[in-house]
Design an enzyme around this catalytic site. Structure first.
Site, mmCIF file in Angstrom:
data_model
loop_
_atom_site.group_PDB
_atom_site.id
_atom_site.type_symbol
_atom_site.label_atom_id
_atom_site.label_comp_id
_atom_site.label_asym_id
_atom_site.label_seq_id
_atom_site.Cartn_x
_atom_site.Cartn_y
_atom_site.Cartn_z
ATOM 1 N N ARG A 231 39.317 52.032 -32.313
ATOM 2 C CA ARG A 231 38.222 51.205 -31.790
ATOM 3 C C ARG A 231 38.697 49.758 -31.772
ATOM 4 N NH1 ARG A 231 36.590 55.168 -29.968
ATOM 5 N NH2 ARG A 231 34.557 56.178 -30.182
ATOM 6 N N ASP A 255 44.696 50.864 -26.664
ATOM 7 C CA ASP A 255 43.890 51.710 -25.766
ATOM 8 C C ASP A 255 42.435 51.269 -25.831
ATOM 9 O OD1 ASP A 255 43.546 53.984 -23.986
ATOM 10 O OD2 ASP A 255 42.478 54.928 -25.650
ATOM 11 N N GLU A 260 35.542 45.616 -24.785
ATOM 12 C CA GLU A 260 35.852 46.488 -23.639
ATOM 13 C C GLU A 260 34.617 46.946 -22.861
ATOM 14 O OE1 GLU A 260 37.634 49.800 -25.890
ATOM 15 O OE2 GLU A 260 36.019 51.074 -25.148
ATOM 16 N N HIS A 292 41.004 52.758 -22.604
ATOM 17 C CA HIS A 292 40.323 53.781 -23.403
ATOM 18 C C HIS A 292 40.508 55.167 -22.774
ATOM 19 C CE1 HIS A 292 36.990 54.116 -26.617
ATOM 20 N NE2 HIS A 292 37.593 55.300 -26.488
#
Ligand code: NAI
Length: 347
Positions: A231, A255, A260, A292
């Site tokens: 996260r 990622d 985000e 993600h």
């Protein structure tokens, strides 16, 4: 028919869930918009809402869902930091998909690591332009390097196995170390001190928020590679950027990113990206960002759909006694995955 409103729906979600419509006694409505206080009214008339990582399930949204008679929040993901579980208790039932493919995420973490240390992202662009120069492409062997894994749950363990396959030395930190696992647990400070590569696989919580911050980075080896497939808010992105600029951090593979929610998962090419921090990170030659996507494999999507449908139908057909429900145990300050005790249960 159990009516389910999907939020933040993408084509791949529809493709994996549609086969279950009608056959499982479910009727779906797919919304592209995220669930927020402004969009929650779309759930009117539904029995359940199905949400993803960047939908908001805070107190205000929960109150509105409850007022509309929605009984179930079905997360089609593992992480649940976007849900106020404490507030949801005794009001609405929250389910998640605890495991759908730890391999998908762990393999993506290794893909990012290999891409970074062997400069594959650079090579791909160069050779497409018929530039066959090797200048600036020197990488390093993973074999013999130390990887520090934070969080040794399902994904962390698969990642450890992959790293061992590469001949890496593994150390790990977990708040709840796994007994008899053969994992070499160390303190978080020791992990920061000895690791050439640090990979985050713990959930986001009050405790883990910004666990990688200025002081943590200070403790790390010069040239450390940081991987985050967990996260975004586990890392203070400003501190990360400073670490990269000062060359303390050798590379970062992300990622996930703290901010985000309104950026990832959409095509924003042709738009001015307002997030200067993310723009600056992406502009760095030693930072790789994916949107993600670690979870995104065919196997994971199939498992997510199957388990989510099972969670919803189980709730309605099995007197609410289902695994995969998240509840907040009074007084224990611990999220538990099993069904509420009956006296805690929403009727
Ligand atoms: P898991 O629940 O199996 O493992 C999490 C581990 O973290 C547990 O061993 C737990 O004891 C440990 N932990 C909890 N608090 C900690 C703390 N304060 N410090 C250190 N360790 C702590 O979860 P799983 O399935 O391995 O997933 C890990 C995380 O990966 C999820 O929480 C989620 O945020 C992220 N994720 C990311 C995806 C992506 O597409 N990028 C997809 C799926 C999950």
């Amino acid at each position: 028919m159990i009516k389910v409103a999907f939020f933040d729906t993408k084509d791949y979600d529809k493709a994996s869930f549609l086969p279950y419509e009608k056959t499982a006694g479910l009727e779906f409505k797919f919304y592209e918009t995220k669930l927020t206080e402004d969009t929650v009214d779309l759930a009117r008339g539904s029995d359940a809402v199905c949400v993803f990582v960047n939908d908001t399930v805070n107190a205000a949204v929960i109150d509105k869902l409850v007022a509309m008679g929605v009984k179930v929040v079905a997360l089609r993901c593992a992480g649940y930091n976007n849900v106020d579980i404490k507030y949801a208790m005794k009001k609405i039932h929250v389910f998640r998909v605890p495991a759908y493919s730890p391999y998908a995420v762990a393999e993506h973490a290794m893909a990012l690591l290999l891409t970074s240390v062997r400069r594959i992202h650079k090579a791909y662009i160069r050779t497409r332009d018929f530039n066959f120069s090797l200048s600036g492409m020197t990488g390093f062997d993973l074999h013999g390097k130390t990887v520090g894994v934070v969080g040794t749950g399902k994904i962390g363990r698969v990642f450890i196995d992959i790293c061992r396959g590469f001949g890496m030395k593994v150390v790990a930190y977990d708040l709840y170390p796994a007994a008899d696992s053969g994992i070499d647990y160390v303190s978080l400070d020791e992990l920061f001190k000895v690791s050439d590569v640090i990979s985050l696989h713990c959930p986001l919580s009050d405790e883990t928020w910004h666990m990688i911050d200025y002081p943590a980075i200070e403790k790390m080896k010069d040239g450390v590679v940081i991987l985050n497939t967990s996260r975004g808010a586990l890392i203070n992105a400003e501190a990360l950027l400073e670490g990269i600029k000062s060359k303390k951090i050798g590379a970062a593979c992300l990622d996930v990113y703290e901010e985000e929610a309104n950026i990832f998962f959409e095509d924003r090419s042709g738009h001015i990206l307002r997030d200067d921090l993310l723009s600056r990170l992406i502009s760095m030659p030693n930072v790789i960002v994916t949107s993600h996507q670690a979870f995104l494999t065919e196997e994971a999507l199939a498992n997510i759909a199957a388990t989510t449908v099972e969670n919803i139908t189980c709730f309605y057909h099995n007197n609410g006694n289902c695994d995969n429900e998240l509840c907040y145990r009074c007084g224990s300050a611990q999220i538990c995955e099993k069904t509420h005790l009956n006296n805690n249960r929403v009727q």
